[in-house]
Enzyme design. Structure first.
Site: not given
Length: 736
Positions: A229, A483
Site C-alpha cells: 500500500g 502479512e
C-alpha cells in the site's frame, strides 16, 4: 458504412464516398433537438414518532431497547477498553473526527476517494506530530477511521519499521519528518512472485565497497515489489526488503530505506512505480508495484539496530541480533498483532450496525391467522432465533477478539520496549511469532466472515454500500491474506505446536500460550478428560468451558503430533512432506489452540471486572462465544456425544433469550459514533428509513433526468408517441 466503402477499388472513389455517404445519412435521419435535462425534486423525509408519508416512525424503538439493559453501558465501555483512563484516551484519539461528515465517500471515484482520504488524514495527523503513539492508540485510530486508505500504511508499517529496526540515528533522519508528513513511506516486502515465503524474496541488495553504496535490483519480473500500500502513487520513500549479498555471499533478507520520488513527486532514475488497478475494495489505497534497476543508496540506509555492514563490506551483528534470526521480521510480527485489534474493531462495527437494524426492522406478523389486516403488528427480526444466533454470535466473537487482541498487544508492547535495549531478552520470540501468526490468521478470517454474515443479516439494505457494512466487508477482506495468507500462518503456528508437544514429551516445562500441554508430563490424555456435563447449566459455566476447550486442544495437538511422527517415518524424515500430508488436521488443531487462547483472555478480563452487572452480562457473552464455537466446529462432534451436544444447544438457546434484552446495549458498548459507522441502517437514533431514503436521493445518478447517455442508447428505441399518453386510457390506435 465501412463495409460498403470497402467495395470500392479506387482511392479517389473512396475519398468521395467518405464525404457523400455521411451527408446522405444525415439527411435521411435528422438530428434530434437537444434533450432538456432537469434536476429531480424529491420529497424530503422527516423523522417522527408515527409512521407517515415522510417518516418511518421508528425513532422510539432503540430507546425502548436500551431501557431493557441489565447493565450500565458506560461501565461496559470502560471495561472493554481497559478502564476509565484508557477510555478517556481512546475518546481523545477519536475526537478530531467529531462533526466530520464522510457520508459522500460512497459516491466517490477512486481518485476522489484517495484525495479526500489524504486531505482528512493529514489535517488530523499533522496537528499531533509530536504525540507519542502507543500500540493501543494505533488500534483506536484505525477504529476511528472515516476513510480507509493509503496513509494508514505510512503510520502503521513504514514508521514503526524504522523505529524498531533502525538505530536511533537512522530514526532521526526519517521518523520526525514522517510524523509531520514531510515524507510518506511504504512497507515494500511482498513481490509479484513471493508473498508468505519471505525467505524466498528475490529483490537483491549488493554492496559496492568502492562507493560504500548498496545497489538494489528487482532482477526478474517475479521479483518486482507487488501489493504494498501507498507504493503506487503516494509514497516518497519505502522500506525495501531485499536479499543482502556481500562478495557473492547471501546473508538473508534485510531492510533498506530507499527514496522513490523526487521533489516534484516523480520517480527517481531506475525506479518504475504504479498502481495495481481497481480492487474489490480498499479503493483509497494505491496498492502498487515497484521495479528497481541499479538503484544506489548509501551504506547507512540499511536498517542497523541488529546488524550492519562496515565500510569494508564486513557483516556485523549486534548482541541482540545474534540471539534470533527472527528479528528481521519483528515489524511483520507487530503488524500481525495489530491486525487482531483491527479485526475486532471491524467486526464490532458490523455487529453494531446489524443488531441495531435487526431491532428496528420488522418483518412477519405476530398474529399469522387468516383475515389479519396488513396493518397488524409485525415482529422485530432480532426476535427470530436464527437471526439472533447469527448476530449475537458475532457480538460475542467481537468481544473475544477485543480482549485477546489487548492481551496480545500488551505482550508485544513489552517486547517492543525490550528490543530497544542492547541486552534484550528474547527467549519467547518463537512463541510470539507463532502466536501472532495464528491469532492474526483466525481473527482476520473470523472478522471478515462475521462482517459478511452481518451484511447478509441486513437483507437487501445490507447490500447497499451506504449500509456501511457492505463497504466494510469489501474493504476488509484483503486483510485475511495481508502479512501472510491465513492458511500459511496457521500452518506456521501448527509447527510451533508440534515442536512444543515434542518438548513436553521429553520432559521440558512449557509456559505461555502452550502451558496447557504441560499437564502431559504427568498425565495421559485419557486422565485429562473432563467429567461429562450433567445439564445444560454446565455449558454456561466458564470454568467448565475452559477445561473443555483446553482438553479439546490437548487431544488435537497429541493426535496431530502422532500423525506427523507416522508421516515422518514413512517419508524418511522429510518434515515438509510430513506436514503437508497432515495439513488438514494441523489446521483444525490450530483452530482449537486459538480458541483456547481467546477464551482464556476473555475469562481473565471478566475476572478483572468489579462491576457486577457488567461482569454478569460478559459472562453470558463469553459462554455464548464458547457454545457457538462448539456448535459451528465439526471437530466437536467426535469430542462430545449427542447428549452433550444437546446440552450445548439448550445452553445456547437459554443464553440467546437471556441476552436478548441486552442486545442493543451490548453493541452500544463498543462506543462507535454515527459518523464513524457511516451507516444508513445502523444509526444510534434508529431512524433508518429516513436515512436510507436520504442517502438514496443524494446518489449521483439521481441528480439529473434523463440519465446521461439516454439520447444515444435508449431514446432511439422507445415509442415516444405511446409514452406521450402519460397514463391516459389506451385507444386501439395507440395499441397499434
Amino acid at each position: 458504412n465501412a463495409e460498403y466503402m470497402g467495395k470500392f477499388r479506387y482511392p479517389e472513389v473512396m475519398e468521395k464516398a467518405a464525404v457523400l455517404i455521411p451527408v446522405a445519412l444525415s439527411a435521411a435521419n435528422p438530428v434530434e433537438p437537444t434533450i432538456k435535462r432537469v434536476k429531480p425534486v424529491y420529497t424530503p423525509a422527516k423523522p417522527a414518532k408515527e409512521e407517515s408519508a415522510l417518516s418511518g416512525g421508528t425513532g422510539h424503538i432503540l430507546v425502548e431497547e436500551r431501557a431493557k439493559a441489565t447493565f450500565n453501558v458506560e461501565s461496559l465501555t470502560s471495561a472493554v477498553y481497559g478502564g476509565p483512563e484508557k477510555l478517556k484516551r481512546r475518546r481523545f484519539i477519536m475526537s478530531p473526527n467529531e462533526g466530520v461528515d464522510a457520508s459522500g465517500k460512497y459516491y466517490m471515484s477512486r481518485a476522489e476517494y484517495m484525495r479526500e482520504h489524504i486531505r482528512h488524514f493529514t489535517q488530523i495527523h499533522k496537528k499531533f506530530a509530536r504525540f507519542k503513539i502507543t500500540r493501543d492508540d494505533v488500534g483506536w485510530m484505525t477504529d476511528a477511521t472515516l476513510m480507509t486508505g493509503t496513509l494508514m500504511n505510512h503510520y502503521g508499517l513504514f514508521l514503526p519499521t524504522i523505529e524498531t529496526q533502525g538505530t536511533d540515528e537512522q530514526a532521526s533522519w526519517w521518523v520526525p519528518k514522517g510524523r509531520k508528513m514531510e515524507l510518506v513511506g511504504s512497507y515494500a516486502q511482498t513481490e509479484l512472485g513471493h508473498g508468505s515465503n519471505v525467505r524466498g524474496l528475490a529483490t537483491i541488495a549488493e554492496y559496492d565497497k568502492n562507493t560504500q553504496e548498496f545497489i538494489i535490483n528487482t532482477p526478474t519480473l517475479q521479483s518486482i515489489k507487488w501489493w504494498p500500500g501507498t507504493l503506487g502513487k503516494v509514497a516518497t520513500h519505502a522500506v525495501i526488503y531485499a536479499q543482502l549479498i556481500l562478495e557473492n555471499k547471501e546473508y538473508g533478507v534485510h531492510a533498506f530505506v530507499v527514496q522513490l520520488r523526487d521533489e516534484d513527486h516523480l520517480p527517481l532514475p531506475g525506479i518504475e512505480l504504479g498502481d495495481l488497478g481497481t480492487k474489490l475494495g480498499d479503493h483509497g489505497n494505491d496498492t502498487g508495484f515497484c521495479r528497481l534497476t541499479n538503484v544506489r543508496i548509501p551504506r547507512e540506509f540499511m536498517l542497523a539496530r541488529f546488524q550492519h555492514v562496515t565500510p569494508e563490506g564486513v557483516y556485523v551483528k549486534t548482541e541482540a541480533g545474534k540471539k534470533s534470526e527472527k528479528l528481521h521480521y519483528a515489524t511483520m510480527m507487530f503488524t500481525r498483532a495489530q491486525m487482531t485489534a483491527t479485526a475486532a474493531g471491524v467486526l464490532s462495527k458490523a455487529a453494531t450496525i446489524a443488531v441495531r437494524y435487526s431491532a428496528v426492522r420488522k418483518q412477519g406478523f405476530k398474529n399469522t391467522g387468516k383475515g389479519v389486516s396488513y396493518k397488524s403488528e409485525e415482529r422485530q427480526i432480532l426476535d427470530y432465533q436464527v437471526q439472533r444466533y447469527r448476530l449475537l454470535k458475532q457480538v460475542a466473537r467481537a468481544y473475544a477478539m477485543k480482549f485477546s487482541s489487548q492481551w496480545l498487544l500488551a505482550m508485544f508492547a513489552n517486547m517492543e520496549e525490550n528490543l530497544k535495549s542492547p541486552n534484550a531478552k528474547l527467549t519467547n520470540l518463537t512463541e510470539m511469532a507463532a502466536t501472532s501468526a495464528g491469532m492474526k490468521a483466525f481473527c482476520t478470517y473470523l472478522a471478515w466472515e462475521g462482517t459478511e454474515d452481518c451484511r447478509k443479516c441486513c437483507g437487501g439494505n445490507g447490500y447497499l454500500l451506504t449500509s456501511g457494512v457492505a463497504q466494510s466487508s469489501a474493504d476488509y477482506v484483503w486483510q485475511t491474506t495481508a502479512e501472510g495468507d491465513w492458511i500459511i500462518l496457521i500452518l506456521q503456528t501448527a509447527k510451533f505446536l508440534v515442536k512444543s508437544l515434542q518438548n513436553v514429551m521429553t520432559g521440558k516445562k512449557l509456559s505461555g500460550t502452550v502451558a496447557y500441554l504441560d499437564a502431559l508430563r504427568e498425565k495421559s490424555v485419557d486422565e485429562l478428560t473432563p467429567p461429562q456435563a450433567q445439564s445444560s447449566a454446565e455449558f454456561k459455566d466458564l470454568t467448565y468451558l475452559q477445561n473443555l476447550f483446553t482438553y479439546c486442544a490437548v487431544v488435537s495437538v497429541v493426535n496431530v503430533g502422532q500423525e506427523v511422527s507416522q508421516q515422518l517415518a514413512a517419508r524418511n524424515g522429510n518434515l515438509d512432506e510430513a506436514f503437508n500430508e497432515c495439513a488438514l488436521q494441523l489446521f483444525t488443531t490450530v483452530r482449537a489452540h486459538s480458541f483456547v487462547v481467546m477464551l482464556k483472555a476473555f475469562v481473565e478480563t471478566i475476572d478483572s471486572i468489579t462491576d457486577m452487572p457488567v461482569r454478569n452480562v460478559l459472562t453470558k457473552v463469553c459462554a455464548l462465544f464458547a457454545c457457538s464455537s462448539i456448535l459451528d466446529d465439526p471437530q466437536w462432534a467426535g469430542m462430545l456425544n449427542m447428549g452433550q451436544i444437546r446440552y450445548v444447544r439448550e445452553a445456547t438457546t437459554i443464553l440467546l433469550d437471556e441476552l436478548r434484552p441486552d442486545a442493543v446495549s451490548l453493541v452500544d458498548g463498543f462506543d462507535f459514533p454515527d459518523n464513524v459507522l457511516n451507516s444508513a441502517i445502523g444509526r444510534y437514533d434508529g431512524n433508518i428509513y429516513e436515512s436510507v431514503y436520504d442517502f438514496a436521493v443524494r446518489a449521483p445518478l439521481n441528480q439529473m433526468d434523463p440519465f446521461e447517455g439516454y439520447e444515444e442508447v435508449l431514446r432511439p428505441h422507445l415509442d415516444r408517441a405511446f409514452l406521450s399518453l402519460r397514463n391516459r386510457k389506451i385507444t386501439p390506435r395507440a395499441k397499434l
